[in-house]
Design an enzyme around this catalytic site. Structure first.
Site, mmCIF file in Angstrom:
data_model
loop_
_atom_site.group_PDB
_atom_site.id
_atom_site.type_symbol
_atom_site.label_atom_id
_atom_site.label_comp_id
_atom_site.label_asym_id
_atom_site.label_seq_id
_atom_site.Cartn_x
_atom_site.Cartn_y
_atom_site.Cartn_z
ATOM 1 N N HIS A 124 0.875 -1.349 0.019
ATOM 2 C CA HIS A 124 0.027 -0.027 -0.042
ATOM 3 C C HIS A 124 0.729 1.268 -0.005
ATOM 4 O O HIS A 124 2.197 1.200 0.032
ATOM 5 C CB HIS A 124 -0.918 -0.078 1.257
ATOM 6 C CG HIS A 124 -0.138 0.022 2.634
ATOM 7 N ND1 HIS A 124 0.080 -1.042 3.505
ATOM 8 C CD2 HIS A 124 0.368 0.868 3.332
ATOM 9 C CE1 HIS A 124 0.630 -0.907 4.448
ATOM 10 N NE2 HIS A 124 0.843 0.574 4.220
HETATM 11 C C1 T46 Z 1 2.909 0.510 6.998
HETATM 12 C C2 T46 Z 1 3.554 -0.723 7.482
HETATM 13 C C3 T46 Z 1 4.971 -0.530 7.624
HETATM 14 C C4 T46 Z 1 -4.692 -0.726 13.212
HETATM 15 O O1 T46 Z 1 -5.881 -1.159 13.766
HETATM 16 N N1 T46 Z 1 -3.813 0.283 13.557
HETATM 17 C C5 T46 Z 1 -2.789 0.541 13.154
HETATM 18 O O2 T46 Z 1 -2.249 1.674 13.621
HETATM 19 C C6 T46 Z 1 -2.306 -0.172 12.146
HETATM 20 C C7 T46 Z 1 -0.837 0.165 11.479
HETATM 21 C C8 T46 Z 1 -2.933 -1.279 11.697
HETATM 22 N N2 T46 Z 1 -4.056 -1.418 12.237
HETATM 23 C C9 T46 Z 1 -4.838 -2.875 11.900
HETATM 24 C C10 T46 Z 1 -5.231 -2.555 10.388
HETATM 25 C C11 T46 Z 1 -5.061 -4.071 9.864
HETATM 26 O O3 T46 Z 1 -6.351 -4.686 10.224
HETATM 27 O O4 T46 Z 1 -4.130 -4.013 11.721
HETATM 28 C C12 T46 Z 1 -4.395 -4.681 10.822
HETATM 29 C C13 T46 Z 1 -2.963 -4.882 10.204
HETATM 30 O O5 T46 Z 1 -2.405 -3.845 9.320
HETATM 31 P P1 T46 Z 1 -1.801 -3.738 7.970
HETATM 32 O O6 T46 Z 1 -2.554 -4.718 7.216
HETATM 33 O O7 T46 Z 1 -1.920 -2.312 7.452
HETATM 34 O O8 T46 Z 1 -0.251 -3.890 8.204
HETATM 35 P P2 T46 Z 1 1.007 -3.934 7.299
HETATM 36 O O9 T46 Z 1 2.075 -4.565 8.043
HETATM 37 O O10 T46 Z 1 0.641 -4.326 5.894
HETATM 38 O O11 T46 Z 1 1.148 -2.472 7.151
HETATM 39 C C14 T46 Z 1 1.662 -1.590 8.279
HETATM 40 C C15 T46 Z 1 0.970 -0.261 8.359
HETATM 41 O O12 T46 Z 1 -0.441 -0.209 8.098
HETATM 42 C C16 T46 Z 1 1.320 0.827 7.162
HETATM 43 O O13 T46 Z 1 1.135 2.060 7.453
HETATM 44 O O14 T46 Z 1 3.322 1.481 6.594
HETATM 45 O O15 T46 Z 1 2.934 -1.492 8.618
#
Ligand code: T46
Length: 129
Positions: A47
């Protein structure tokens, strides 16, 4: 914009300490999160963000992040806790090659907001052109 920043550890016989203050980060931190328990088969991210500013520090172990900005693709090895990477603007990222002991710490300028995410690569390409 992607900018690498090195920190100077304060080292004495008790170990090392790194302090990071707001002028170095460049924004007020509203959220902190960290990723751990990933492994070498894990790939996360896929993303970009619209307005978020972030500061990445791998405080344990190692991982790689592939950043894409304006068709420029670069891979940064996160393998040292005395270096950080500042990211702002529309930058696609994929995080991979996690060591088992990896802890990737992220300091963020805003609280969590799913509307700030660009999760479709085609939308990212449209917005970055
Ligand atoms: C990024 C990379 C390095 C939350 O509820 N609160 C939060 O602050 C975050 C970051 C995520 N979430 C929830 C949303 C999803 O249901 O946690 C779950 C996993 O998040 P995501 O799929 O977005 O995780 P990554 O590792 O793909 O991405 C994250 C960050 O979202 C993003 O900003 O730069 O880590």
């Amino acid at each position: 914009m992607i900018k690498k920043i090195s920190f100077t550890p304060i080292v004495d016989s008790r170990g090392s300490l790194i302090a990071i203050e707001e002028p170095t980060i460049g924004f007020t931190v509203k959220r902190i999160y960290y990723i751990y328990g990933a492994n070498s088969a894990t790939r996360r991210g896929y993303h970009a963000h619209l307005n978020l500013k972030q500061f990445f520090i791998c405080i344990s172990g190692s991982c790689k992040i592939q950043f894409e900005e304006d068709s420029d693709v670069k891979v940064i090895n996160f393998n040292s806790n005395d270096k950080g990477v500042y990211v702002e603007g529309i930058v696609w990222r994929e995080i991979y090659d996690f060591s088992n002991d990896c802890i990737l710490l992220v300091l963020a300028s805003e609280v969590y907001n799913e509307e700030d995410y660009i999760r479709d690569y085609k939308d990212f390409k449209k917005l970055s052109n």
